[in-house]
Scaffold this active site. Structure first.
Site: not given
Ligand code: DSN
Length: 411
Positions: A46, A48, A199, A225, A228, A234
């Protein structure tokens, strides 16, 4: 593993992932090192707070880790040390949705206006869609693409921005295939006195690999994120300029840190931060540049061949890792297309196309992306697919989609 039920499910999923050709634009295959970090003892801790200011003892190593992850993130995306000093990064967001929520909470009063791309144009739920908290807590307005070209229309975006006066303007999308002009976005933002957030969740790996324009010279906030095209665990990152907010003692970066913790989240997932640091190191290697370029070459080869085989590609092509295809024009709804391809061992997702008249549950198209297949061939032999594989794949996709087109719509 002692838990045989879960062991079986893991094996089952691994077999599925090895068997299929994965064209889901938001997925990828992480390295063994990323997975090792995810499964490390950091999951037990933990922590925080932030480095040097924690609410738990025993955070010395976590502090070192978090500082290293921050340094790697800044170095990967902002090459010049002088520019880097103007930015801060938060590596704690669990994923994209809490990251975006934290940005809005930090900078926009509930009820004030946020502006992003419409969902059917390729925008994201967290950019103000009605069903998301971002569309419930703030007044969300949207820009679309041009009806004819299906590309961004900066004149139209400016007109909407002047009328709606958003506090924050978001560039970024999940299913728009073209390269934006970040400078034009910046001029619109300046014309209406908004904050500019980009983004880059989808194209972060392409930016890191130098295959897509960087928004950093223009943006106030860049969020992404990390799972990808960036090929990490993630998680999410929020980069913010160390700029004072009007009528506040805080900088944008400080306000976002407060909004991530304790505003939206509790203790960070330290194992996730460790895995993210590994992925950031991997993305800084020369081989990643080659990978990023190959992703785009593959997407172009696939979309060109599908177009040659008679499919309408939204906006006529792609500059990135993904594109959407209008399957309904040949009598196959997006939902049916997804199912037919799945039956043929190809995973994609159904996707709305610009100005779609069909519902998101069974829209008019599908989205295809090449980040995962450029990483790995089915069966997970070393190396990924190339342009020649894309030509073959386009034929396979066409054959699967056109099978039994008489009963091709669900609705
Ligand atoms: N759900 C994702 C996508 O497939 O683009 C984006 O958050």
């Amino acid at each position: 593993m002692r838990d045989k039920q879960i062991e079986r499910l893991i094996e089952q999923e691994e077999t599925r992932q090895k068997r299929v050709i994965n064209l889901i634009a938001s997925e990828n295959f992480v390295s063994d090192d990323v997975r090792e970090a995810l499964g490390s003892v950091f999951t037990n801790k933990y922590a925080e707070g932030y480095p040097g200011k924690r609410y738990y003892a025993g955070c010395e190593t976590v502090d070192e880790l978090e500082k290293l992850a921050r340094a790697r993130a800044l170095k990967l995306f902002i090459r010049s040390p002088a520019d880097r000093r103007k930015w801060s990064v938060n590596v704690q967001p669990y994923s994209g949705s809490p990251a975006n929520l934290a940005v809005y909470l930090a900078l926009v009063k509930p009820g004030d206006t946020i502006m992003g791309m419409a969902l059917d144009a390729g925008g994201h739920l967290t950019h103000g869609a009605k069903v998301s908290a971002s569309g419930k807590l703030w007044k969300a307005v949207h820009y679309n693409v041009d009806r004819k070209t299906e590309k961004l229309n900066y004149g139209a975006i400016l007109r909407i921005a002047r009328k709606e006066k958003p506090k924050i303007l978001i560039a970024g999308w999940s299913a728009y295939s073209r390269v934006p002009d970040f400078n034009k976005f910046r001029k619109i933002v300046d014309a209406v006195g908004a904050i500019f957030m980009v983004d880059i969740s989808h194209f972060a790996g392409l930016v890191a690999g130098g295959a897509y324009p960087s928004p950093f010279p223009y943006a106030d906030i860049v969020m992404t994120t990390t799972h990808k095209t960036l090929r990490g665990p993630r998680a999410a990152l929020v980069f913010a300029r160390k700029l004072k907010i009007k009528n506040s003692k805080l900088t944008i970066a400080q306000a976002i840190d407060k909004a991530v913790f304790p505003g939206v989240q509790g203790g960070p997932h330290v194992n996730q931060i460790a895995a993210l640091a590994v992925a950031l190191h991997e993305a800084a290697q020369p081989s990643f540049k080659k990978y990023a370029k190959q992703i785009i070459k593959n997407a172009r080869a696939l979309s060109n061949e599908l177009a040659r085989l008679g499919w309408r590609i939204v906006s006529g092509g792609t500059d990135s890792h993904l594109f959407s295809m209008d399957t309904m024009l040949r009598g196959v709804s997006g939902g049916v297309a997804e199912a037919r391809l799945a039956a043929a061992g190809i995973t994609v997702n159904k996707e709305s196309i610009p100005f779609d008249k069909r519902p998101p549950a069974d829209p008019s198209g599908i989205r295809l992306g090449t980040a995962a297949v450029t990483t790995r061939l089915p069966g997970w032999q070393a190396g990924g697919m190339n342009e020649r594989d894309m030509i073959r794949l386009a034929k396979k996709i066409t054959a699967a989609l056109l099978e039994d087109s008489t009963s091709a719509t669900r609705a």
